[in-house]
Design an enzyme around this catalytic site. Sequence first.
Site, PDB file in Angstrom:
ATOM      1  N   SER A 160       0.827  -1.205   0.000  1.00  0.00           N
ATOM      2  CA  SER A 160       0.000   0.000   0.000  1.00  0.00           C
ATOM      3  C   SER A 160       0.866   1.262   0.000  1.00  0.00           C
ATOM      4  CB  SER A 160      -0.961  -0.016   1.190  1.00  0.00           C
ATOM      5  OG  SER A 160      -0.268  -0.323   2.376  1.00  0.00           O
ATOM      6  N   ASN A 163      -0.440   7.508   1.038  1.00  0.00           N
ATOM      7  CA  ASN A 163      -1.466   8.538   1.153  1.00  0.00           C
ATOM      8  C   ASN A 163      -2.787   8.075   1.783  1.00  0.00           C
ATOM      9  OD1 ASN A 163      -2.116   7.044  -1.098  1.00  0.00           O
ATOM     10  ND2 ASN A 163      -2.839   8.790  -2.277  1.00  0.00           N
ATOM     11  N   LYS A 186       2.636  -5.294   3.167  1.00  0.00           N
ATOM     12  CA  LYS A 186       3.853  -4.459   3.213  1.00  0.00           C
ATOM     13  C   LYS A 186       3.377  -3.024   2.998  1.00  0.00           C
ATOM     14  CE  LYS A 186       7.562  -2.170   1.838  1.00  0.00           C
ATOM     15  NZ  LYS A 186       7.153  -0.855   2.384  1.00  0.00           N
ATOM     16  N   THR A 189       6.512   2.840   4.036  1.00  0.00           N
ATOM     17  CA  THR A 189       7.277   3.088   5.262  1.00  0.00           C
ATOM     18  C   THR A 189       6.684   4.277   6.021  1.00  0.00           C
ATOM     19  OG1 THR A 189       9.230   2.086   4.315  1.00  0.00           O
ATOM     20  CG2 THR A 189       9.594   3.628   6.120  1.00  0.00           C
ATOM     21  N   GLU A 259      -2.922  -0.392  -9.070  1.00  0.00           N
ATOM     22  CA  GLU A 259      -3.500   0.949  -9.203  1.00  0.00           C
ATOM     23  C   GLU A 259      -2.347   1.923  -9.087  1.00  0.00           C
ATOM     24  OE1 GLU A 259      -6.481   1.331 -10.112  1.00  0.00           O
ATOM     25  OE2 GLU A 259      -7.343  -0.614  -9.638  1.00  0.00           O
ATOM     26  N   CYS A 293      -4.225   9.934  -5.861  1.00  0.00           N
ATOM     27  CA  CYS A 293      -4.060   9.485  -7.248  1.00  0.00           C
ATOM     28  C   CYS A 293      -5.137  10.104  -8.126  1.00  0.00           C
ATOM     29  CB  CYS A 293      -4.128   7.970  -7.324  1.00  0.00           C
ATOM     30  SG  CYS A 293      -5.647   7.307  -6.672  1.00  0.00           S
TER      31      CYS A 293
HETATM   32  P1  NAP Z   1       5.522   4.356  -4.153  1.00  0.00           P
HETATM   33  O1  NAP Z   1       6.751   5.085  -3.857  1.00  0.00           O
HETATM   34  O2  NAP Z   1       5.411   3.657  -5.459  1.00  0.00           O
HETATM   35  O3  NAP Z   1       5.325   3.308  -2.948  1.00  0.00           O
HETATM   36  C1  NAP Z   1       4.197   2.474  -2.874  1.00  0.00           C
HETATM   37  C2  NAP Z   1       4.547   1.232  -2.080  1.00  0.00           C
HETATM   38  O4  NAP Z   1       5.509   0.463  -2.784  1.00  0.00           O
HETATM   39  C3  NAP Z   1       5.171   1.522  -0.713  1.00  0.00           C
HETATM   40  O5  NAP Z   1       4.736   0.540   0.186  1.00  0.00           O
HETATM   41  C4  NAP Z   1       6.654   1.360  -0.996  1.00  0.00           C
HETATM   42  O6  NAP Z   1       7.413   1.065   0.157  1.00  0.00           O
HETATM   43  C5  NAP Z   1       6.623   0.185  -1.940  1.00  0.00           C
HETATM   44  N1  NAP Z   1       7.811   0.032  -2.776  1.00  0.00           N
HETATM   45  C6  NAP Z   1       8.766   0.938  -3.072  1.00  0.00           C
HETATM   46  N2  NAP Z   1       9.670   0.397  -3.897  1.00  0.00           N
HETATM   47  C7  NAP Z   1       9.282  -0.886  -4.130  1.00  0.00           C
HETATM   48  C8  NAP Z   1       9.788  -1.961  -4.919  1.00  0.00           C
HETATM   49  N3  NAP Z   1      10.897  -1.844  -5.634  1.00  0.00           N
HETATM   50  N4  NAP Z   1       9.116  -3.120  -4.929  1.00  0.00           N
HETATM   51  C9  NAP Z   1       7.984  -3.279  -4.219  1.00  0.00           C
HETATM   52  N5  NAP Z   1       7.448  -2.296  -3.451  1.00  0.00           N
HETATM   53  C10 NAP Z   1       8.093  -1.115  -3.411  1.00  0.00           C
HETATM   54  O7  NAP Z   1       4.235   5.307  -4.053  1.00  0.00           O
HETATM   55  P2  NAP Z   1       3.838   6.325  -2.887  1.00  0.00           P
HETATM   56  O8  NAP Z   1       4.783   7.467  -2.939  1.00  0.00           O
HETATM   57  O9  NAP Z   1       3.623   5.616  -1.611  1.00  0.00           O
HETATM   58  O10 NAP Z   1       2.393   6.803  -3.386  1.00  0.00           O
HETATM   59  C11 NAP Z   1       2.250   7.796  -4.348  1.00  0.00           C
HETATM   60  C12 NAP Z   1       1.995   7.215  -5.727  1.00  0.00           C
HETATM   61  O11 NAP Z   1       0.982   6.243  -5.636  1.00  0.00           O
HETATM   62  C13 NAP Z   1       1.488   8.235  -6.711  1.00  0.00           C
HETATM   63  O12 NAP Z   1       2.072   8.011  -7.967  1.00  0.00           O
HETATM   64  C14 NAP Z   1      -0.002   7.961  -6.778  1.00  0.00           C
HETATM   65  O13 NAP Z   1      -0.627   8.371  -7.958  1.00  0.00           O
HETATM   66  C15 NAP Z   1      -0.033   6.498  -6.603  1.00  0.00           C
HETATM   67  N6  NAP Z   1      -1.334   6.077  -6.069  1.00  0.00           N
HETATM   68  C16 NAP Z   1      -2.206   5.488  -6.917  1.00  0.00           C
HETATM   69  C17 NAP Z   1      -3.459   5.122  -6.469  1.00  0.00           C
HETATM   70  C18 NAP Z   1      -4.465   4.488  -7.385  1.00  0.00           C
HETATM   71  O14 NAP Z   1      -5.409   3.914  -6.870  1.00  0.00           O
HETATM   72  N7  NAP Z   1      -4.315   4.578  -8.699  1.00  0.00           N
HETATM   73  C19 NAP Z   1      -3.811   5.345  -5.146  1.00  0.00           C
HETATM   74  C20 NAP Z   1      -2.892   5.939  -4.300  1.00  0.00           C
HETATM   75  C21 NAP Z   1      -1.644   6.301  -4.775  1.00  0.00           C
HETATM   76  P3  NAP Z   1       8.322   2.219   0.859  1.00  0.00           P
HETATM   77  O15 NAP Z   1       7.370   3.228   1.373  1.00  0.00           O
HETATM   78  O16 NAP Z   1       9.043   1.477   1.895  1.00  0.00           O
HETATM   79  O17 NAP Z   1       9.214   2.766  -0.220  1.00  0.00           O
HETATM   80  O1  G3P Z   2      -5.060   8.182  -4.023  1.00  0.00           O
HETATM   81  C1  G3P Z   2      -5.868   7.183  -3.485  1.00  0.00           C
HETATM   82  C2  G3P Z   2      -7.123   6.910  -4.220  1.00  0.00           C
HETATM   83  O2  G3P Z   2      -7.658   5.706  -3.854  1.00  0.00           O
HETATM   84  C3  G3P Z   2      -8.061   8.077  -4.184  1.00  0.00           C
HETATM   85  O3  G3P Z   2      -9.202   7.959  -3.439  1.00  0.00           O
HETATM   86  O4  G3P Z   2     -11.255   8.887  -2.470  1.00  0.00           O
HETATM   87  O5  G3P Z   2      -9.233  10.315  -2.665  1.00  0.00           O
HETATM   88  O6  G3P Z   2     -10.508   9.675  -4.680  1.00  0.00           O
HETATM   89  P1  G3P Z   2     -10.116   9.281  -3.304  1.00  0.00           P
END
Ligand code: NAP
Ligand code: G3P
Length: 486
Positions: A160, A163, A186, A189, A259, A293
Site C-alpha cells: 500500500s 497517502n 507491506k 514506510t 492501481e 491518485c
Molecule cells: P511508491 O513510492 O510507489 O510506494 C508504494 C509502495 O511500494 C510503498 O509501500 C513502498 O514502500 C513500496 N515500494 C517501493 N519500492 C518498491 C519496490 N521496488 N518493490 C515493491 N514495493 C516497493 O508510491 P507512494 O509514494 O507511496 O504513493 C504515491 C503514488 O501512488 C502516486 O504516484 C499515486 O498516484 C499512486 N497512487 C495510486 C493510487 C491508485 O489507486 N491509482 C492510489 C494511491 C496512490 P516504501 O514506502 O518502503 O518505499
Molecule cells: O489516491 C488514493 C485513491 O484511492 C483516491 O481515493 O477517495 O481520494 O478519490 P479518493
Amino acid sequence: MFQRLQEGHPVYGNLMGGRWITSQSGKFIDIHSPVDGSLVGKIPAMTQEEVAASIQDTKTHLKEWAAMPVFERANILHRAATLLEERAKELAEILVMEIAKDRKSALSEVTRTADLLRYTADMGKSLEGQAMSGENFPGGSPDKISFVTRVPLGTVLAISPFNYPVNLSASKIGPALIGGNAVLLKPATQGAISALHLAKIIQEAGLPDGILNTVTGRGSQLGDFIVTQEGIDFINFTGSTEVGMRISQLSAMRPLLMELGGKDAAIVLEDADLDFAAENIVSGAYSYSGQRCTAVKRILATDQVADDLVEKLKKRIEALPVGDPRDNAVITPLISERAAESAQELIEDALDKGAKLVTGGQREKNLLTPTLLDFVTAEMDVAWEEPFAPVLPVIRVKDVEDAIQIANRSEYGLQSSVFTHNIDQAFYVARRLEVGTVQINNKTERGPDHFPFLGVKASGMGTQGVRYSIEAMTRPKVIALNLQNP
Ligand code: NAP
Ligand code: G3P
C-alpha cells in the site's frame, strides 16, 4: 509486542503467526512526522530471511481459513469494522501526525474503511456460484452440467502507498480475506504505523493466527525480494507507476492488480456552470495537498471560458487554509521535503517556459502554497507529470476536439471530469476519453468504494472496488457433472 515505549516513543512490531515481533537484526526505521519533524515511532526493518519466514507462515493455517464458512469470515470483518469505528479518533490522530492528513480527512479515511469492511463482508456472503448446462453450446448435452464456485488464490501480497495507509491497506486485505486468502501486508514506510494499527484491529477482531502477517522495511531494499518469492500467489499493489512497472517486470506469471499514478484532467466546456466547476476542481485538486491518485491534475478549459474560470479558481484557492493538519488546514506539509522540491521544480520549469503564476508558488521546507499555473503548454513538464502536490496547470484549448486530443495524449488513464450542461456533449467526450472512469459534472474521485475503480495505460491493470477486488483475488473452480442415463 505490538507496541512498547522507549524514551516515550512507541516502538512497533510486525504481526507474524499471531505474535508481534521485531527484527532479529535489531534494526528499526525512525518515522518522523512531516508536520513538525517529531518522532512518531519506530518500525522494524525486517530482513529478507524474516520476510521469507513470514510468507511461509501464511501457509500454516491457510487451508483451514479457506475452508471456514464465508459467514464466519464475514463476522470477523464486521467486528473489525466496529473496532475501527470505536478507535477512529485515536487512529485519525496517528494519521494526522504520520502523513500530515488534516484531521477531518483522517477521520473520514477511518470511518470510510469501516464501511468498506462491512460492505466487503456482506458482498462476500451474497456472492453466488453458477450452474451451467452443456446443452447451451452447439453439440452439447443437458447431461453435462458444470458447477462454478470461486476459490482463493493463496497468499496475497498487499503493498500500500503512503497517502491512504488505512484505507488502501484495508481495501486489499478485506476482499482478500473474505475470498479465503491469507495476506502479507507491506505498507509504505511513511504510513506503516497507521497500517500496523489496522492490522492489530483485524487481529483483535478474531482473525486466526498467520492469516494476516505484516512486514515493514524500505521498499527499495525489500521490494524486489518480496515480489519474486514463490509463496506469493497474487500481488495487489497501489503506488507509483515507476514501482508498478518494476513489479510487473519481476513478477513473471504471478497475477497482479495494480492501481498506479494519474494525470486526471478536468475538461471545462463553454456551457459549464463555472462557479460549480471551480468549486469542484478546487476540492478535487487541492484536498490533502493534491496527494491523491485521483486528484484533478490538469485543467483543459476552452478559450471562451478560461479567463472567467481562472478568476473563480484563484479566489477559491487563495481562501484555502494552509498549515498544520491539526488545525484542519487543507494545504498541509507534503510527505517529504523531496516531494515539495520536485513540485517546485515543475513550477519553475513551467515559469521558465512562459507559464503565468496565478497564485501560490511559495515553499517553506515541505509546505508548498496552493499553486495555479495558467497558459501551460505541451512543452512544459507540468502538463504531463504527476506533481502529487498542490500544483494545478491550466491548459487552454480551442474546442472540445482539442481537449479530447490533449487529454488522451497523457501516458496515464485513471479518470477525467467533464463539466458541461449538454448531456450529448458530455457523452461524446466521455466515450472518447481513454481512462477508467469519466465523471460528468463532478471532480475525479474513487468513491463510493463499491464502484469499479481502474486505470488504463500507465495508471494500472485490473479493477478494484469491493466485488471486483474479491473476484480478482479468487478464481473460478469448475466441477463438471456428467450424468449417465439409467
Ligand atoms: P511508491 O513510492 O510507489 O510506494 C508504494 C509502495 O511500494 C510503498 O509501500 C513502498 O514502500 C513500496 N515500494 C517501493 N519500492 C518498491 C519496490 N521496488 N518493490 C515493491 N514495493 C516497493 O508510491 P507512494 O509514494 O507511496 O504513493 C504515491 C503514488 O501512488 C502516486 O504516484 C499515486 O498516484 C499512486 N497512487 C495510486 C493510487 C491508485 O489507486 N491509482 C492510489 C494511491 C496512490 P516504501 O514506502 O518502503 O518505499
Ligand atoms: O489516491 C488514493 C485513491 O484511492 C483516491 O481515493 O477517495 O481520494 O478519490 P479518493
